[in-house]
Design a protein around this motif. Structure first.
Motif, mmCIF file in Angstrom:
data_model
loop_
_atom_site.group_PDB
_atom_site.id
_atom_site.type_symbol
_atom_site.label_atom_id
_atom_site.label_comp_id
_atom_site.label_asym_id
_atom_site.label_seq_id
_atom_site.Cartn_x
_atom_site.Cartn_y
_atom_site.Cartn_z
ATOM 1 N N PHE A 62 8.084 9.167 -7.804
ATOM 2 C CA PHE A 62 6.805 9.150 -7.097
ATOM 3 C C PHE A 62 7.012 8.556 -5.711
ATOM 4 O O PHE A 62 6.508 7.470 -5.387
ATOM 5 C CB PHE A 62 5.770 8.356 -7.895
ATOM 6 C CG PHE A 62 5.267 9.069 -9.112
ATOM 7 C CD1 PHE A 62 4.155 9.893 -9.040
ATOM 8 C CD2 PHE A 62 5.921 8.935 -10.327
ATOM 9 C CE1 PHE A 62 3.692 10.568 -10.167
ATOM 10 C CE2 PHE A 62 5.469 9.604 -11.452
ATOM 11 C CZ PHE A 62 4.357 10.424 -11.374
ATOM 12 N N ILE A 63 7.747 9.272 -4.870
ATOM 13 C CA ILE A 63 8.077 8.756 -3.542
ATOM 14 C C ILE A 63 6.815 8.482 -2.733
ATOM 15 O O ILE A 63 6.751 7.516 -1.954
ATOM 16 C CB ILE A 63 8.993 9.741 -2.789
ATOM 17 C CG1 ILE A 63 10.288 9.966 -3.566
ATOM 18 C CG2 ILE A 63 9.316 9.224 -1.391
ATOM 19 C CD1 ILE A 63 11.202 11.005 -2.946
ATOM 20 N N GLU A 64 5.790 9.313 -2.919
ATOM 21 C CA GLU A 64 4.574 9.161 -2.118
ATOM 22 C C GLU A 64 3.840 7.862 -2.435
ATOM 23 O O GLU A 64 2.985 7.421 -1.653
ATOM 24 C CB GLU A 64 3.642 10.355 -2.356
ATOM 25 C CG GLU A 64 2.953 10.408 -3.702
ATOM 26 C CD GLU A 64 3.831 10.917 -4.846
ATOM 27 O OE1 GLU A 64 3.330 11.035 -5.975
ATOM 28 O OE2 GLU A 64 5.029 11.192 -4.590
ATOM 29 N N ARG A 65 4.156 7.220 -3.557
ATOM 30 C CA ARG A 65 3.503 5.968 -3.926
ATOM 31 C C ARG A 65 4.297 4.734 -3.502
ATOM 32 O O ARG A 65 3.857 3.606 -3.725
ATOM 33 C CB ARG A 65 3.273 5.914 -5.440
ATOM 34 C CG ARG A 65 2.251 6.945 -5.942
ATOM 35 C CD ARG A 65 2.035 6.783 -7.434
ATOM 36 N NE ARG A 65 1.057 7.724 -7.969
ATOM 37 C CZ ARG A 65 -0.253 7.491 -8.066
ATOM 38 N NH1 ARG A 65 -0.726 6.317 -7.650
ATOM 39 N NH2 ARG A 65 -1.062 8.388 -8.568
ATOM 40 N N THR A 66 5.474 4.922 -2.944
ATOM 41 C CA THR A 66 6.308 3.774 -2.582
ATOM 42 C C THR A 66 5.763 3.048 -1.358
ATOM 43 O O THR A 66 5.155 3.649 -0.466
ATOM 44 C CB THR A 66 7.754 4.204 -2.283
ATOM 45 O OG1 THR A 66 7.743 5.188 -1.256
ATOM 46 C CG2 THR A 66 8.426 4.756 -3.522
#
Length: 462
Positions: free
Chosen positions: A99-103
């Motif tokens: 979940f790169i977009e949540r990092t």
């Protein structure tokens, strides 16, 4: 020779009784069940974050017959915010689950992570005696093996990463990727749950560090670390015994009498990796496609509160509860509601009763390091079918489950129908084979195997 265990979570939780006295209750979870007996046998120290009653820094456990010492690390509010909720759960957790977009990568959170890892390492170094085995656990403490290695070059150090290890392209978005890899490679023996995670880790070491690998070894800084896949198990006998107890059977029967329908069961921490919204949408589709099941099938979803201080988790709760309300509003008829939603922690005996009552179990994470719920259900079910995401680490061990792509509502909806219509003899045959797998790799075998391998591991030069 003793054992030193380091983990973020402590094995016993302190609570005050009616007399104001502090009592220590074993924490629920695989790590406590696995390592508490090992420490009681070997003696030694368990080092963990003392979240409740942090003024108590040391306690001998179990209190009725002490066998080892719990060393509790006190964290400030700022350290909890930046080390735990910050770097551990806003950087390492989402990146490991793709979940790169949540990092969120913040230098202040990284500094706190380094400082807290240093405090854990210093506690282990202070407790160490010649010949002790050191076993560090999980992503919150990835720097600790290197920190201990620098101070104790001859110590035998194990490390276990309990969540997925992502592909190299994903992991390298982390600004401190090299530091995390170097930290882990301070260990002699590194464990992960699946061969895929091991392969991703080795590839990351080759690509990011330009380290040499051969077989199951990574050669780095004049040493060789061994990387192995060792999936954790459950206490099969304990779960089977509890599942057939009269109290649990009575509770399971009461659940079925109350609902008076077939039961699809979901049990998850409320976490965006678990695929709860996708599961609810698939159940909505199932009811649309099969209107004859209205009033005859209920989805019972237990969502255990988790990390409520993190914005994305609060948003997820709102999303899930909104979906439950919309789907119930759309399909409810004649006193029947399609979704029964429980938002709280559930004691083990009540959880097992739900396993016994279920016609099908939905374990459909978008990504999961292993998922012990699938194994618990297989050990406890009367005659239910297991629907399991192909992206759960446990999928490789459980080929008899109905495996699904949780990103496909059509696939998941079809699996629900298959599970609910599966003949009884087929469900029982699948459960029998699943239980055979569980017995081959139960929780205590996992512990014994890893510690035996660590004891024998050659930790000399690369």
């Amino acid at each position: 020779m003793g054992l030193i265990v380091l983990s973020n979570r402590e094995p016993y939780a302190p609570t005050r009784n009616d007399n104001g006295e502090l009592q220590w209750t074993p924490s629920i979870g695989g790590l406590t069940a696995a390592l508490d007996p090992a420490l009681q046998h070997a003696g030694g120290t368990w080092i963990a974050w003392g979240e409740q009653h942090p003024d108590v820094t040391d306690v001998d456990l179990p209190t009725e017959q002490p066998r080892y010492r719990l060393k509790r690390i006190r964290l400030s509010d700022a350290e909890v915010r930046d080390y735990y909720y910050g770097f551990s759960n806003r950087a390492l957790w989402p990146i490991s689950h793709y979940f790169i977009e949540r990092t969120q990568y913040h230098a202040s959170a990284w500094r706190a992570y380094v400082n807290v890892n240093r405090r854990f390492a210093d506690a282990a170094i202070a407790a160490y005696q010649d010949g002790d085995l050191i076993w560090v656990h999980d992503y919150q403490l990835a720097l600790v093996p290197r920190m201990i290695r620098d101070a104790l070059p001859n110590a035998r150090i194990g490390f276990f990463w309990h969540i997925p290890w992502p592909s190299v392209e994903v992991f390298r978005t982390l600004p401190w990727d090299l530091d995390i890899l170097d930290g882990i490679l301070g260990a002699d023996l590194i464990g992960m749950h699946t061969p895929d995670y091991v392969a991703h880790f080795q590839n990351t070491c080759r690509r990011a560090l330009r380290a040499d690998t051969s077989g199951d070894l990574v050669h780095w800084k004049g040493r060789a670390a061994r990387i192995v896949d060792r999936p954790i198990g459950i206490e099969v006998d304990a779960y089977e015994h509890l599942a057939t107890s009269p109290e649990v059977e009575d509770t399971a029967d009461r659940i079925r009498r109350t609902l008076q329908t077939q039961i699809l069961l979901g049990v998850d921490r409320l976490d965006y990796t678990k695929g709860i919204p996708e599961r609810l949408e698939a159940f909505d589709l199932f009811l649309d496609r099969h209107p004859e099941t209205r009033g005859r099938v209920t989805l019972l979803q237990i969502a255990v509160p988790s990390r409520e201080r993190v914005d994305s988790y609060r948003q997820l709760r709102n999303q899930v509860e909104g979906l439950v309300g919309r789907i119930n509003g759309k399909h409810t008829q004649g006193g029947w509601s399609p979704i029964q939603y429980i938002y709280r922690g559930v004691p083990r005996d009540e959880l097992v009763a739900h396993y016994r009552a279920a016609d099908a179990m939905l374990v459909t994470p978008l990504r999961d390091g292993l998922n012990l719920v699938a194994k618990e259900f297989a050990a406890c079910a009367r005659d239910g079918a297991l629907i399991l995401s192909r992206f759960a680490g446990a999928a490789d061990e459980m080929p008899e489950a109905i495996q699904v792509n949780p990103y496909s509502p059509e696939n998941l909806s079809d699996a629900m129908r298959t599970a609910l219509q599966m003949p009884l003899d087929e469900k029982k045959a699948r459960l029998t084979r699943l239980r055979e797998h569980l017995r081959d790799s139960d929780l205590h075998a996992w512990t014994d195997t890893f510690l035996h391998e660590l004891k024998l591991q050659d930790h000399g030069g690369a």
